[in-house]
Design an enzyme around this catalytic site. Structure first.
Site, PDB file in Angstrom:
ATOM      1  CB  ALA A   1      -9.569  15.934 -16.877  1.00 32.37           C
ATOM      2  CE  LYS A   2      -8.904   8.623 -20.485  1.00 33.07           C
ATOM      3  NZ  LYS A   2      -7.713   9.009 -21.682  1.00 33.07           N
ATOM      4  N   GLY A   3     -12.795  10.835 -17.268  1.00 31.68           N
ATOM      5  CA  GLY A   3     -14.059  10.441 -16.765  1.00 31.68           C
ATOM      6  C   GLY A   3     -14.456   9.241 -17.113  1.00 31.68           C
TER       7      GLY A   3
END
Ligand code: NAD
Length: 441
Positions: free
Chosen positions: A112-114
């Protein structure tokens, strides 16, 4: 004659991530189209717009997102970056890298990444705190200790993680919520060794790779000439560890330029100079060089530890190193990869080389769930074991692919790279879980 490169060069990280993935697929037989589709695209992308009160009394609406690329092998895992230029495509590519990385080192996570589009250099601490708290409140239960676990990335740090934890904790009273985020301050559940983990992991991996004889003419770091691009957390720590292991640090750089000294630079003194003046440039007893010169510097080991797409079609031919250790994410374009392969330059790929950071994040998560605090010795010993095992598996996979190539079984391919091998192992690992879980009704 050299083979022509097969990829068209792009400086878009997502295009490069896709080109790398497609190149690895050449080595995988019998994988169903639907699984490829499921693996290549993110499972979920959340877009959020939220208003925040600024110090001057005005209100600004910020744009943030969180990409969950895969949760097949466990909860999503990946940093949150605050940057004016952050885009959904960039975050999507970095989320995919996290999926492959967690599979390569075999920790029970997805990827994931944000990101939040903002300029932290122009925001006060209290504005950053309000942005973080509102972003986390808006994300709600889309993050959580068993769903998706953020960590620091560009321009976010342990303080940001403390705000994330505190906000999440307010919405989930009476529960042990420490494991919702990693990279926290030590006092609220952070792990010893997290600060150095990325560079330390890349050093362990390099030693193991050299020990396996994978870099012709370079058996160990003793006397090896090392150049490092970027002198932040990853770069300055790698410079020190590679130096302490017997390497000669011949050149380093940061955003303002580079310095070199063929007799060797003292990494601690260079760091002290950077802390005092804001840059490695101006360090006494060194020659000033440009960042382009640094990438082409006469050395054995080149460690890109700054930005993506630094080595491209236009400068890959100038690289003199025998080994590139990718501490940064995506520092080479897919075309540069092909040029370097043809030139016999070995690349220890990002999804393996810089995985030490997420490995120690995983250790932090385990400690939080068990209410434990491991010693530094235990963290480093376990990190070493994880990195060495991942390198061994990648080298074994590389040898298997190489044998297939030499037997003529893969006619379309150019021969494998370590990146192909790491990706093939990751894809196998994830596809196996998909099939075992039988996730389609
Ligand atoms: P950082 O912000 O601490 O350091 C970045 C360094 O790069 C700084 O010294 C900066 O001056 C330098 N830099 C910026 N532009 C440059 C340019 N054009 N040429 C040369 N140097 C330049 O960041 P970091 O945490 O060390 O991360 C560096 C890279 O490593 C990033 O790609 C990051 O995604 C990757 N990475 C970091 C971690 C981690 O745990 N820190 C984990 C995995 C991957």
């Amino acid at each position: 004659m050299n083979n022509p490169v097969r990829n068209v060069e792009s400086l878009d990280l997502l295009v490069n991530a896709t080109q790398q993935f497609e190149r690895a697929l050449i080595w995988i037989d019998g994988i169903k189209e639907g699984i490829i589709d499921f693996l290549i695209n993110p499972k979920r992308t959340i877009h959020l717009r939220f208003p925040v009160h600024l110090d001057d009394g005005s209100i600004k609406t910020f744009h943030g997102f969180r990409v969950l690329h895969s949760d097949v092998r466990g909860p999503g895992k990946g940093g949150i970056r605050y940057h004016p230029d952050v885009t959904e495509a960039e975050v999507g590519a970095l989320a995919a890298f996290m999926t492959w990385k967690t599979a390569v080192v075999d920790i029970p996570y997805g990827g994931a990444k944000g990101g939040v589009v903002c300029n932290p250099k122009k925001l006060s601490r209290s504005e950053l705190r309000r942005i973080t708290r509102r972003f986390v409140a808006e994300l709600g239960d889309n993050i959580g200790p068993h769903t998706d676990i953020p960590a620091p990335d560009v321009y976010t740090n342990a303080q940001t993680m403390a705000w994330i934890y505190d906000t999440f904790d307010q919405f989930h009273p009476g529960e042990n919520n420490l494991a919702v985020v990693t990279g926290k301050p030590l006092e609220i559940g952070g792990s010893l060794g997290r600060d150095e983990a990325t560079a330390r992991g890349s050093w362990y991996a390099t030693e193991q790779l050299l020990g396996r004889g994978m870099v012709p003419g370079l058996e160990s770091l003793e006397g090896a000439r090392v150049a490092v691009q970027g002198y932040g957390n990853a770069g300055s720590t790698a410079a020190r560890l590679f130096h302490d292991a017997g390497g000669v640090l011949v050149a380093v750089s940061d955003s303002r330029g580079g310095i070199s000294n063929d007799k060797g630079l003292d990494p601690r003194a260079v760091l002290a100079h950077k802390e005092e003046t804001g840059s490695v440039v101006g360090y006494p007893g060194a020659r000033e060089i440009s960042n382009e010169e640094l990438l082409a510097y006469d050395c054995d080991v080149l460690i890109p530890a700054a930005l993506e797409c630094q080595i491209r079609a236009d400068n890959a031919h100038d690289v003199k190193a025998r080994l590139i250790v990718e501490d940064a994410n995506g520092p080479l374009t897919a075309v540069a990869d092909e040029v370097l392969q043809q030139r016999g330059v070995v690349v220890l790929p990002d999804i393996l080389a810089n995985a030490g950071g997420v490995v120690v994040s995983y250790f932090e998560w385990v400690q939080n769930l068990e209410n434990q605090q491991w010693t530094l010795e235990k963290v480093e010993k376990r990190l070493n074991a994880k990195m060495c095992r991942a390198v061994d598996e990648t080298v074994d996979r590389f040898n298997e692919l190489q044998a297939r190539f030499e037997s003529g079984a893969n006619k379309g391919a150019q021969g494998p790279t370590l990146r192909d091998a790491a990706l093939v192992s990751a894809i196998h690992r994830i596809a196996t879980v998909i099939l075992q879980r039988d996730i389609w009704p």
